[in-house]
Motif scaffolding. Structure first.
Motif, short mmCIF file in Angstrom:
data_model
loop_
_atom_site.label_atom_id
_atom_site.label_comp_id
_atom_site.label_asym_id
_atom_site.label_seq_id
_atom_site.Cartn_x
_atom_site.Cartn_y
_atom_site.Cartn_z
N VAL A 85 39.73 -0.78 0.68
CA VAL A 85 39.52 -1.16 2.08
C VAL A 85 38.21 -0.57 2.58
CG1 VAL A 85 40.44 -0.96 4.43
CG2 VAL A 85 42.00 -1.30 2.51
N ALA A 87 35.32 0.02 1.17
CA ALA A 87 34.04 -0.54 0.73
C ALA A 87 33.51 -1.59 1.69
CB ALA A 87 34.20 -1.13 -0.67
N GLU A 88 34.37 -2.44 2.20
CA GLU A 88 33.92 -3.51 3.11
C GLU A 88 33.35 -2.91 4.39
OE1 GLU A 88 35.66 -7.43 5.50
OE2 GLU A 88 36.90 -6.39 4.02
N ILE A 89 34.05 -1.94 4.96
CA ILE A 89 33.56 -1.28 6.18
C ILE A 89 32.28 -0.51 5.88
CG2 ILE A 89 34.07 0.53 7.85
CD1 ILE A 89 35.65 -1.80 8.54
N SER A 91 29.97 -1.14 3.65
CA SER A 91 28.86 -2.08 3.53
C SER A 91 28.36 -2.53 4.89
CB SER A 91 29.29 -3.30 2.70
OG SER A 91 29.70 -2.94 1.42
N ALA A 92 29.30 -2.85 5.77
CA ALA A 92 28.93 -3.34 7.11
C ALA A 92 28.23 -2.26 7.92
CB ALA A 92 30.18 -3.83 7.83
N ASP A 106 36.27 4.56 -3.42
CA ASP A 106 35.53 3.33 -3.69
C ASP A 106 34.14 3.55 -4.27
OD1 ASP A 106 37.56 1.66 -3.08
OD2 ASP A 106 36.80 1.00 -1.14
N PRO A 124 35.04 -3.64 -5.11
CA PRO A 124 34.73 -4.54 -3.99
C PRO A 124 33.27 -4.57 -3.58
CG PRO A 124 35.85 -2.54 -3.21
CD PRO A 124 35.86 -2.49 -4.69
N ALA A 125 32.45 -3.63 -4.04
CA ALA A 125 31.03 -3.63 -3.65
C ALA A 125 30.19 -2.98 -4.74
CB ALA A 125 30.85 -2.91 -2.32
#
Length: 347
Positions: A85, A87-89, A91-92, A106, A124-125
């Motif tokens: 979870v 990784a997405e945050i 990156s943003a 992550d 995920p990233a």
């Protein structure tokens, strides 16, 4: 005095609560955002009454929306989220110019294939793996200072790596013989509903788990391999014990021919002479969790078993502190050029 606008993403779990405890009173932090889907809209002090009347405790939880977090002016964000979870945050928030200190798994591994092996799903990233710095301040302080993305180490790895890395680097041990046994408090499993973690299941009980290939093995072996200059594979046996927090680790390994107890001590002292949060107890002394809970200290003792030719290393830390929240704050201090001990000098 420099004040850094800071966010905590995932602030309602045990590690998030520890970050709140530290950052609400950190002399160089303005806490401007704390996220929780479950608690969004509620003040911090309503969810955690222990923080009542502390400056900033009336801040309300918000949803974990990157635009909303960036709109607060946050310069840095701590991510206390599950792996996969975070990784997405991350990156943003990196795209929005924030420094990110991730407490999930992550970004701890350099190899996306190893991540998939141990965490059972693709990374995920993967494009960010080369950018991330493994945030063990006593080992990588200079890299941390220059980083935008910190992968804060796991609790078990911290307790195992700090005693071992100087000895492995110095070639004092046979790395093929390393065995690490760790015992952790129940908070290490996170703040979640799980029958196996109920009081009646854990109290007056101790058990091994995650055998034979606990996920933290991946980062432990990665970092020991880097220290050794070659592949290291170890045996790691974690245990759950009926305390709230704290990790006690006992690690053994065969010493090289001619290595003395004095040489072990000298290697550790040379490595950590200037490390404010590593307390070397000396030869013949065992580390005790009661002396480190709610602090950022790790205590390390060592023995030599002449019968077996093995060194015995003992370490103790708080799994929510040096194993998670306070170690992440230590990296934060390095990134922003603060004193390394800022906001962390508690006994």
């Amino acid at each position: 005095m420099q004040r850094i606008k800071t966010a905590i993403v995932g602030a309602s779990g045990y590690t998030g609560q520890e970050l709140l405890r530290l950052l609400l009173v950190h002399p160089n932090v303005d806490l401007v955002a704390a996220t929780s889907r479950q608690e969004a809209g509620k003040p911090l002090s309503a969810v955690f009454p222990r923080f009542r009347k502390l400056p900033g405790a009336d801040l309300a939880f918000i949803e974990p929306d990157p635009d909303a977090i960036a709109a607060t002016g946050a310069q840095a964000a701590f991510l206390a989220l599950p792996h996969g979870v975070a990784a997405e945050i991350a990156s943003a928030l990196l795209q929005r110019g924030l420094k990110v200190i991730d407490l999930s798994a992550d970004f701890r591994l350099r190899d996306a294939a190893v991540y998939q092996e141990f965490y059972d799903h693709p990374h995920p990233a993967p494009a960010l793996l080369d950018q991330a710095v493994y945030g063990l301040p006593e080992i990588r302080a200079e890299e941390i200072k220059a980083a935008s993305l910190i992968a804060s180490p796991g609790c078990y790895p911290t307790s195992i790596l700090l005693p071992l890395i100087p000895l492995v680097k110095a070639g004092l041990l046979d790395p093929d013989t390393i065995v690490a046994n760790s015992m952790s408090g129940v908070s290490g499993a996170g703040r979640k509903a799980d029958i196996s973690l109920l009081f009646c299941e854990c109290n007056e009980s101790a058990r091994a788990y995650g055998l034979p290939k606990h996920r933290h093995l991946s980062e432990i072996e990665q970092e020991l391999s880097l220290a050794a200059g070659g592949k290291v594979i170890i045996t790691f046996i974690p245990h759950l014990i009926p305390v709230n927090s704290g990790i006690a680790t006992t690690t053994t390994a065969k010493i090289r021919a001619g290595v003395s107890l004095e040489a072990i001590g000298q290697a550790l002292e040379a490595a950590y002479a200037d490390a404010p949060f590593v307390r070397l107890l000396g030869a013949g002394i065992c580390a005790d969790t009661k002396n480190v809970t709610r602090t950022n200290f790790i205590d390390i003792g060592w023995h030599l078993d002449a019968r077996t030719g093995r060194v015995i290393l003992t370490s103790a830390e708080d799994n929510l502190g040096k194993g998670a929240g306070s170690q992440a704050v230590q990296s934060f201090n390095l990134i922003f050029g603060l004193g390394e001990t800022a906001g962390l000098q508690t006994a």
